[in-house]
Design an enzyme around this catalytic site. Sequence first.
Site, PDB file in Angstrom:
ATOM      1  N   ARG A 189      15.382  24.673 -16.660  1.00  0.00           N
ATOM      2  CA  ARG A 189      15.355  23.355 -15.990  1.00  0.00           C
ATOM      3  C   ARG A 189      16.595  22.515 -16.303  1.00  0.00           C
ATOM      4  O   ARG A 189      16.570  21.287 -16.218  1.00  0.00           O
ATOM      5  CB  ARG A 189      14.096  22.571 -16.344  1.00  0.00           C
ATOM      6  CG  ARG A 189      12.828  23.268 -15.921  1.00  0.00           C
ATOM      7  CD  ARG A 189      11.704  22.286 -15.649  1.00  0.00           C
ATOM      8  NE  ARG A 189      10.524  23.001 -15.196  1.00  0.00           N
ATOM      9  CZ  ARG A 189       9.548  23.413 -15.991  1.00  0.00           C
ATOM     10  NH1 ARG A 189       9.617  23.186 -17.290  1.00  0.00           N
ATOM     11  NH2 ARG A 189       8.520  24.053 -15.501  1.00  0.00           N
ATOM     12  N   LYS A 209      28.101  18.975  -6.724  1.00  0.00           N
ATOM     13  CA  LYS A 209      27.436  19.819  -5.722  1.00  0.00           C
ATOM     14  C   LYS A 209      27.505  21.266  -6.192  1.00  0.00           C
ATOM     15  O   LYS A 209      28.592  21.783  -6.467  1.00  0.00           O
ATOM     16  CB  LYS A 209      28.126  19.698  -4.360  1.00  0.00           C
ATOM     17  CG  LYS A 209      27.690  18.488  -3.576  1.00  0.00           C
ATOM     18  CD  LYS A 209      28.202  18.577  -2.149  1.00  0.00           C
ATOM     19  CE  LYS A 209      27.771  17.367  -1.350  1.00  0.00           C
ATOM     20  NZ  LYS A 209      28.375  17.351   0.006  1.00  0.00           N
ATOM     21  N   GLU A 243      42.196  20.662   1.604  1.00  0.00           N
ATOM     22  CA  GLU A 243      41.281  19.667   1.016  1.00  0.00           C
ATOM     23  C   GLU A 243      42.049  18.447   0.503  1.00  0.00           C
ATOM     24  O   GLU A 243      41.508  17.344   0.471  1.00  0.00           O
ATOM     25  CB  GLU A 243      40.456  20.288  -0.118  1.00  0.00           C
ATOM     26  CG  GLU A 243      39.462  21.358   0.312  1.00  0.00           C
ATOM     27  CD  GLU A 243      38.159  20.801   0.903  1.00  0.00           C
ATOM     28  OE1 GLU A 243      38.065  19.591   1.142  1.00  0.00           O
ATOM     29  OE2 GLU A 243      37.241  21.620   1.140  1.00  0.00           O
ATOM     30  N   LYS A 301      37.654  10.961  -4.650  1.00  0.00           N
ATOM     31  CA  LYS A 301      36.330  11.587  -4.644  1.00  0.00           C
ATOM     32  C   LYS A 301      35.404  10.903  -5.658  1.00  0.00           C
ATOM     33  O   LYS A 301      34.231  10.656  -5.369  1.00  0.00           O
ATOM     34  CB  LYS A 301      36.443  13.085  -4.935  1.00  0.00           C
ATOM     35  CG  LYS A 301      35.077  13.753  -4.935  1.00  0.00           C
ATOM     36  CD  LYS A 301      35.091  15.196  -4.576  1.00  0.00           C
ATOM     37  CE  LYS A 301      33.654  15.707  -4.454  1.00  0.00           C
ATOM     38  NZ  LYS A 301      33.554  17.110  -4.112  1.00  0.00           N
ATOM     39  N   GLU A 342      24.616  11.773  -1.360  1.00  0.00           N
ATOM     40  CA  GLU A 342      24.997  11.840   0.051  1.00  0.00           C
ATOM     41  C   GLU A 342      23.953  11.236   0.986  1.00  0.00           C
ATOM     42  O   GLU A 342      23.513  11.871   1.941  1.00  0.00           O
ATOM     43  CB  GLU A 342      25.312  13.294   0.443  1.00  0.00           C
ATOM     44  CG  GLU A 342      26.158  13.382   1.712  1.00  0.00           C
ATOM     45  CD  GLU A 342      26.701  14.779   1.951  1.00  0.00           C
ATOM     46  OE1 GLU A 342      27.385  15.320   1.071  1.00  0.00           O
ATOM     47  OE2 GLU A 342      26.437  15.315   3.041  1.00  0.00           O
ATOM     48  N   ARG A 401      29.142   9.498   1.143  1.00  0.00           N
ATOM     49  CA  ARG A 401      29.631  10.784   0.627  1.00  0.00           C
ATOM     50  C   ARG A 401      29.860  11.793   1.753  1.00  0.00           C
ATOM     51  O   ARG A 401      30.693  12.686   1.632  1.00  0.00           O
ATOM     52  CB  ARG A 401      28.678  11.364  -0.425  1.00  0.00           C
ATOM     53  CG  ARG A 401      29.250  12.634  -1.043  1.00  0.00           C
ATOM     54  CD  ARG A 401      28.559  13.072  -2.313  1.00  0.00           C
ATOM     55  NE  ARG A 401      29.198  14.294  -2.804  1.00  0.00           N
ATOM     56  CZ  ARG A 401      29.012  14.814  -3.987  1.00  0.00           C
ATOM     57  NH1 ARG A 401      28.204  14.227  -4.843  1.00  0.00           N
ATOM     58  NH2 ARG A 401      29.632  15.930  -4.339  1.00  0.00           N
ATOM     59  N   ASN A 407      32.925  15.314   3.960  1.00  0.00           N
ATOM     60  CA  ASN A 407      32.726  16.510   4.797  1.00  0.00           C
ATOM     61  C   ASN A 407      33.573  16.463   6.064  1.00  0.00           C
ATOM     62  O   ASN A 407      33.315  17.226   7.000  1.00  0.00           O
ATOM     63  CB  ASN A 407      31.254  16.651   5.189  1.00  0.00           C
ATOM     64  CG  ASN A 407      30.391  16.907   3.977  1.00  0.00           C
ATOM     65  OD1 ASN A 407      30.832  17.540   3.033  1.00  0.00           O
ATOM     66  ND2 ASN A 407      29.174  16.391   3.995  1.00  0.00           N
ATOM     67  N   HIS A 414      34.326  19.584   7.894  1.00  0.00           N
ATOM     68  CA  HIS A 414      33.550  20.677   7.281  1.00  0.00           C
ATOM     69  C   HIS A 414      32.444  21.229   8.170  1.00  0.00           C
ATOM     70  O   HIS A 414      32.034  22.365   8.005  1.00  0.00           O
ATOM     71  CB  HIS A 414      32.972  20.226   5.934  1.00  0.00           C
ATOM     72  CG  HIS A 414      33.986  20.247   4.829  1.00  0.00           C
ATOM     73  ND1 HIS A 414      35.152  19.531   4.885  1.00  0.00           N
ATOM     74  CD2 HIS A 414      34.023  20.927   3.649  1.00  0.00           C
ATOM     75  CE1 HIS A 414      35.852  19.741   3.783  1.00  0.00           C
ATOM     76  NE2 HIS A 414      35.197  20.592   3.019  1.00  0.00           N
ATOM     77  N   HIS A 439      32.468  25.094   8.283  1.00  0.00           N
ATOM     78  CA  HIS A 439      31.357  25.951   7.847  1.00  0.00           C
ATOM     79  C   HIS A 439      30.935  26.893   8.966  1.00  0.00           C
ATOM     80  O   HIS A 439      30.608  28.055   8.723  1.00  0.00           O
ATOM     81  CB  HIS A 439      30.183  25.101   7.372  1.00  0.00           C
ATOM     82  CG  HIS A 439      30.446  24.435   6.048  1.00  0.00           C
ATOM     83  ND1 HIS A 439      29.634  23.464   5.518  1.00  0.00           N
ATOM     84  CD2 HIS A 439      31.439  24.606   5.143  1.00  0.00           C
ATOM     85  CE1 HIS A 439      30.116  23.064   4.343  1.00  0.00           C
ATOM     86  NE2 HIS A 439      31.208  23.748   4.103  1.00  0.00           N
ATOM     87  N   HIS A 470      38.106  29.185   2.675  1.00  0.00           N
ATOM     88  CA  HIS A 470      37.451  27.902   2.964  1.00  0.00           C
ATOM     89  C   HIS A 470      38.475  26.831   3.365  1.00  0.00           C
ATOM     90  O   HIS A 470      38.302  26.129   4.370  1.00  0.00           O
ATOM     91  CB  HIS A 470      36.634  27.452   1.750  1.00  0.00           C
ATOM     92  CG  HIS A 470      36.022  26.091   1.920  1.00  0.00           C
ATOM     93  ND1 HIS A 470      35.076  25.804   2.878  1.00  0.00           N
ATOM     94  CD2 HIS A 470      36.254  24.916   1.263  1.00  0.00           C
ATOM     95  CE1 HIS A 470      34.742  24.524   2.796  1.00  0.00           C
ATOM     96  NE2 HIS A 470      35.442  23.970   1.831  1.00  0.00           N
TER      97      HIS A 470
END
Length: 378
Positions: free
Chosen positions: A127, A149, A191, A233, A243, A247, A251, A254, A258, A272
């Site tokens: 956990r 993330k 990026e 960032k 997000e 936030r 993206n 993105h 993606h 990427h």
Amino acid sequence: MTAGAAVETVRVELANRSYDIIIGEGLLAHAGDYLAAVLTRPRVVIVTDKNVAGLHLATLRASLDRAGIATDAIIVPPGEGSKNFSQLEDLLDQLLTLRVERRDTIVALGGGVVGDLAGFAAAILRRGVDFIQMPTTLLAQVDSSVGGKTAVNASQGKNLIGAFYQPRLVLADISALASLPERELRAGYGEVVKYGLIDDFEFFEWLEDHGGELLSGDGAALRHAIAVSCRSKAAIVARDERESGDRALLNLGHTFAHALEVEGGYDGSLLHGEAVAVGLCMAFALSTALGLCSSQETDRVRRHLLAMGLPVGIEQINLPELTAATMVHHMLQDKKVIDGRLTFVLARGIGRTFIQKDVSEAAVKRMLAATAAVPAHE
Ligand code: GLY
């Protein structure tokens, strides 16, 4: 601290989960000094890939050893293909076999794949055990290692299974970029440009003037660009960690990227950052098609990315079967989709982006067909 050259520190302010991003040259060789200050007990398990292990693992272990920190290492196969459930299970199995305890720390040494995979393992093992990011690619240093993330991919899409889980420290060693293949450095640049496009026109102008120096490995240019990116960032993550609002600006490009990556099959043929470069151009092209952004600004974005050797359209990446309908199908798996409707980050100009809900699929398909040479038919 003992690292020789200048070091910049950027703080991510998240109450009792705040942490530093330390940016400088030669940091891996001095990692023991930095880690000693944050570890709960002097034991870490380093997760890395075969390529990075060959380049940096011995240096890191020697430094930790000198600081009295015990280490184990787990090596995963390199490449986006490792960011999946079976690799995650294998990694968790190895961590449990090593009897990693809650007070131990997992160190992710490598690029975005290692960081996302090891970070997600840290989030769910017992956990949650502490983890530290040591990004060795430009892409990871300016984006994926910062902000918590963590995820693995699903066959339905990228990063669909994961958790928000912040590291205790990010150590971005610029010297590691010297051994990065040129194509990967370039991809990471996609990026970096993103931060200028989101809300920092001045930084975009700086990149137009200094991007070439950065890509030729100039340490001062790299440190400046990485620090500006991380500050940008960190500020966004501090005000919207999970997000629910701003936030999503991170993206930019993105949703398109993606979709391109799913279509590419994560086989290494499309990196990427390359997909992000194409996606940034598509986000601006869509903004222009919707009458939000002048075509001159969209052209300026394309020109800069092209000058830096990045792809700016479908015709420059090898996806011959791609159609606008397939792109939209993939995009409907995006985490920003609300009630089945597409949300995009759009621009009123360079450095002036915003989140637009409920963008029509027809407008997206028209833009793709018009600007990206993607056939519009099914
Ligand atoms: N890479 C986007 C984010 O961290 O939110």
